[in-house]
Design an enzyme around this catalytic site. Structure first.
Site, PDB file in Angstrom:
ATOM      1  N   SER A 161      91.947 -72.240  -5.182  1.00  0.00           N
ATOM      2  CA  SER A 161      91.667 -73.532  -5.911  1.00  0.00           C
ATOM      3  C   SER A 161      92.842 -73.481  -7.007  1.00  0.00           C
ATOM      4  O   SER A 161      93.393 -72.313  -7.238  1.00  0.00           O
ATOM      5  CB  SER A 161      90.384 -73.288  -6.815  1.00  0.00           C
ATOM      6  OG  SER A 161      90.292 -74.282  -7.752  1.00  0.00           O
ATOM      7  N   TYR A 200      83.852 -69.130 -11.781  1.00  0.00           N
ATOM      8  CA  TYR A 200      84.829 -69.397 -10.612  1.00  0.00           C
ATOM      9  C   TYR A 200      86.204 -69.207 -10.962  1.00  0.00           C
ATOM     10  O   TYR A 200      86.900 -68.700 -10.022  1.00  0.00           O
ATOM     11  CB  TYR A 200      84.237 -70.901 -10.537  1.00  0.00           C
ATOM     12  CG  TYR A 200      84.993 -71.628  -9.335  1.00  0.00           C
ATOM     13  CD1 TYR A 200      84.349 -71.818  -8.245  1.00  0.00           C
ATOM     14  CD2 TYR A 200      86.105 -72.498  -9.615  1.00  0.00           C
ATOM     15  CE1 TYR A 200      84.895 -72.380  -7.216  1.00  0.00           C
ATOM     16  CE2 TYR A 200      86.748 -73.103  -8.705  1.00  0.00           C
ATOM     17  CZ  TYR A 200      86.208 -72.960  -7.349  1.00  0.00           C
ATOM     18  OH  TYR A 200      86.615 -73.880  -6.290  1.00  0.00           O
TER      19      TYR A 200
END
Length: 260
Positions: A142, A155
């Site tokens: 990401s 995350y």
């Protein structure tokens, strides 16, 4: 047909980014193992691919369960004669400030994103090394593999960790012709992101429209979401690349958010 007769094991591929990669890889000649927590959805996606003339099977797998990972990889390898490509894509999102994050949710996030990547890598490398025809390991990172945002501590931690894992696999796999890479998308309007919009609006005390414009897309050059097609095309680039020139590298795919 850049991936003709290559076998791709793709986690989280019954929907979203994983499904888009599966569709593109099938179009390029790969045999596809749709690996997903939802076995019915995996079978349905595999059926869609087979209806186009592709070779595909669905397997049910919890990527945090070593026995399930090993069994699903073995099933796919037996069906298609090995494993050439791993796309480690399965993931979830839970958002809270660090001081309010439960340890259980922290561990759940790291288990799915990091343990799942490790377990699927280990299972697939066994085949890639033994086959002697090289391979490609691709992690779905990401922009949060490089950057941080509010409310996403586990995350962000996990996505940073994938870069370290990919670099290590790139070094260890080199003598076997196995490459490793990380794709780092910006916000892609998948069900995972759709779910975050109202959650972040509530936590930050702003409207959903403000979350999209001022949080998610604020740093892009065009105010556009990254698309599943954007990400799939980069996955194809890495999977089909003919040499080790790009191994160990990560690529941000984000419409200009976090330029390197």
């Amino acid at each position: 047909m850049q991936l003709k007769d290559k076998v791709a094991y793709i986690t989280g591929s019954a929907s979203g980014i994983g499904k888009e990669i599966a569709i593109l890889f099938a179009q390029e000649g790969a045999k596809i193992i749709i690996a997903d927590l939802n076995k019915e959805a995996a079978d349905a996606t595999a059926a869609e691919l087979k209806a186009t003339g592709a070779q595909a099977i669905g397997v049910g797998v919890d990527v945090t369960n070593e026995d399930q990972v090993n069994a699903s990889v073995e099933e796919g390898a037996k069906a298609f004669g090995g494993i050439d490509i791993l796309i480690s894509n399965a993931g979830i999102q839970i958002v809270h400030p660090v001081d309010e994050f439960s340890f259980a949710d922290w561990k759940k996030m790291l288990a799915i994103h990091l343990d799942g990547a490790f377990l699927t890598t280990k299972a697939c490398l066994k085949h890639m090394y033994a086959q002697g025809r090289g391979g490609s390991v691709i992690y779905m990172g990401s922009v949060h593999s490089k950057e941080a945002s509010l409310l996403k501590a586990p995350y962000v931690t996990a996505k940073h960790g994938l870069i370290g894992l990919a670099k290590t696999v790139a070094k260890e796999g080199a003598k076997h012709g196995v490459r490793a890479n990380v794709i780092c998308p910006g916000f892609v309007r998948t069900p995972l992101v759709e779910k975050q919009i109202p959650e972040q609006a509530k936590t930050l005390g702003i409207t959903e429209e403000q979350v999209v414009k001022n949080v998610m897309l604020k740093e892009t050059v065009d105010g556009e979401f990254t698309t599943t097609d954007d990400v799939a095309r980069v996955a194809l680039l890495f999977a089909a690349f003919p040499t080790n020139a790009l191994t160990g590298q990560s690529l941000v795919v984000s419409h200009g958010w976090y330029m390197q």
